[in-house]
Design a protein around this motif. Structure first.
Motif, PDB file in Angstrom:
ATOM      1  N   ALA B  98       1.040  -1.679   0.066  1.00  0.00           N
ATOM      2  CA  ALA B  98      -0.133   0.150  -0.193  1.00  0.00           C
ATOM      3  C   ALA B  98       0.909   1.346   0.007  1.00  0.00           C
ATOM      4  O   ALA B  98       0.132   2.027  -1.096  1.00  0.00           O
ATOM      5  CB  ALA B  98      -0.835   0.253   1.492  1.00  0.00           C
ATOM      6  N   LYS B  99       1.621   1.340   0.768  1.00  0.00           N
ATOM      7  CA  LYS B  99       3.132   2.147   0.956  1.00  0.00           C
ATOM      8  C   LYS B  99       3.301   2.459  -0.229  1.00  0.00           C
ATOM      9  O   LYS B  99       3.550   3.476  -1.078  1.00  0.00           O
ATOM     10  CB  LYS B  99       4.076   2.090   2.121  1.00  0.00           C
ATOM     11  CG  LYS B  99       4.612   2.944   2.294  1.00  0.00           C
ATOM     12  CD  LYS B  99       5.347   2.362   3.693  1.00  0.00           C
ATOM     13  CE  LYS B  99       7.569   4.238   3.488  1.00  0.00           C
ATOM     14  NZ  LYS B  99       6.820   4.992   3.661  1.00  0.00           N
ATOM     15  N   PHE B 100       3.721   1.244  -1.262  1.00  0.00           N
ATOM     16  CA  PHE B 100       4.726   1.622  -2.633  1.00  0.00           C
ATOM     17  C   PHE B 100       4.167   2.016  -3.774  1.00  0.00           C
ATOM     18  O   PHE B 100       4.077   3.082  -4.128  1.00  0.00           O
ATOM     19  CB  PHE B 100       5.561   0.493  -3.034  1.00  0.00           C
ATOM     20  CG  PHE B 100       5.390   0.436  -4.349  1.00  0.00           C
ATOM     21  CD1 PHE B 100       6.981   0.290  -4.524  1.00  0.00           C
ATOM     22  CD2 PHE B 100       4.821  -0.324  -5.180  1.00  0.00           C
ATOM     23  CE1 PHE B 100       7.475   0.321  -5.968  1.00  0.00           C
ATOM     24  CE2 PHE B 100       5.464   0.003  -6.636  1.00  0.00           C
ATOM     25  CZ  PHE B 100       6.533  -0.061  -6.640  1.00  0.00           C
ATOM     26  N   LEU B 101       2.504   1.951  -3.200  1.00  0.00           N
ATOM     27  CA  LEU B 101       1.343   1.985  -4.434  1.00  0.00           C
ATOM     28  C   LEU B 101       0.367   3.614  -4.346  1.00  0.00           C
ATOM     29  O   LEU B 101       0.548   4.201  -5.675  1.00  0.00           O
ATOM     30  CB  LEU B 101       0.540   1.011  -5.235  1.00  0.00           C
ATOM     31  CG  LEU B 101       0.026  -0.474  -4.990  1.00  0.00           C
ATOM     32  CD1 LEU B 101      -0.635  -1.179  -4.925  1.00  0.00           C
ATOM     33  CD2 LEU B 101       0.162  -0.202  -7.075  1.00  0.00           C
ATOM     34  N   ASP B 102       0.986   3.449  -2.850  1.00  0.00           N
ATOM     35  CA  ASP B 102       0.302   5.117  -2.779  1.00  0.00           C
ATOM     36  C   ASP B 102       1.426   6.388  -2.495  1.00  0.00           C
ATOM     37  O   ASP B 102       1.176   7.596  -2.881  1.00  0.00           O
ATOM     38  CB  ASP B 102       0.251   4.861  -1.266  1.00  0.00           C
ATOM     39  CG  ASP B 102      -1.125   6.385  -1.052  1.00  0.00           C
ATOM     40  OD1 ASP B 102      -2.127   7.499  -2.431  1.00  0.00           O
ATOM     41  OD2 ASP B 102      -0.676   6.933  -0.020  1.00  0.00           O
TER      42      ASP B 102
END
Lengths: 218, 218
Positions: B98-102
């Motif tokens: 989620a951190k990578f995508l966001d």
């Protein structure tokens, strides 16, 4: 089964130190594996094939990446004092601040510390001041971010008390003064007084030499 | 006490839609308050005085900011199907993605979608391709990121299936093709097939006009 915990890190890195702090709070025994970032180990490249960065925690053979994610994982996995608050609302507020400190604030401060201080770079400095002012306001009348002891948000801000001050000395770009940021400076003092923090800092002289060499190479 | 839930958002924003999706999964009744970003309400400015951005969830008078943080809060606070995995390791992996995508991925994709496509901007496009390839590899042999139903990571990637495609049409910068990213395209199809997603998308024509006007103004 005895837990097998390895940490791939760099002892001078504030990101690695966040994870070490969390492991120590929980009393988890671990093996620290120092990485050479100029020549990354195949274990690091395999364990974090997406970012290829330290720190990586390897717990019973399974890797977890990103320091903030690792700290939450340690909190949820091991017994011992809580790192994040228990109440969901307080936890959300802690996550918000950790994201801000580890993201926008760190980025702005990093840019301002390493800029050449020329006229056209004034807005870079202004942005860092703006971010630090937000943090300063948040710390008004508080000992630590979430109460009377160091927690998740303090650890997300761990680069401010030690690393920023050394880079300031190495580059001559001074950002944090008690005139500008009194609450932040009071927090820095409290943070650095804690024995659990003092025992978990790299050697100051070594770090200063490292950052001075980096400043010269710029 | 009956929960009072307000969401300050913008109906065309993928960030707002993440939160609406989570509220709907949990069956939470809420009042949606459409914000005008050119003229932000005093409620928004007070509730998110740090970032001054949507979305903000106000639960019984207490504000929570940052879409990903809000989704975790909703998952921890309300009854209903789980959004994050239950196992701490799986949860850490979900948070990492989620951190990578966001973060990195969204930033790189945004830059590439809005660049002018000139020669010197090729590295911007290359970076977006690199990020999307990482996502494509992760989705190999998977229906959704964490199993057979939409979860936390899919929702952090929610800008890819709908918003990216419309901006591609508006700017002419096409990034995602099934030749380059077959797994990602298969995921997009699965994602858009879900009724819970379809019911939670803004009007396509309205969004296209909005992005076309933005492209012309650039």
């Amino acid at each position: 089964m005895v837990d097998q915990v390895k940490l791939l890190g760099v002892s001078g890195s504030s990101y690695s130190r966040r994870v070490e702090w969390a492991l120590k709070v929980k009393g988890v025994k671990y093996e620290f594996i120092e990485e050479d970032l100029q020549n990354k180990s195949s274990l690091l490249l395999e364990s974090n094939h997406v970012l290829k960065k330290i720190p990586v925690l390897i717990h019973n053979g399974k890797p977890i990446c990103e320091s903030i994610v690792i700290v939450e994982y340690i909190d949820e996995t091991f017994e011992g004092p809580s790192i994040l608050p228990k109440d969901p609302y307080d936890r959300a507020i802690a996550r918000f601040w950790a994201k801000f400190l580890d993201g926008k604030c760190l980025e702005a401060v990093g840019k301002a510390l390493w800029c050449k201080g020329e006229e056209q770079e004034k807005n870079i400095q202004e942005e860092a001041y703006e971010m630090l002012k937000i943090v300063d306001n948040e710390l008004k009348d508080k000992k630590f971010f979430s109460g009377d002891k160091i927690g998740f948000v303090d650890v997300a801000a761990n680069y401010i008390p030690f690393w920023v001050e050394i880079v300031e000395e190495a580059t001559g770009n001074v950002l944090i003064t008690s005139e500008k940021f009194p609450n932040l400076c009071a927090w820095i003092d409290e943070y650095l007084k804690c024995s659990e923090v003092q025992e978990n800092l790299p050697d100051r002289d070594m770090m200063l030499s490292f950052f001075k060499a980096k400043a010269l190479a710029k």
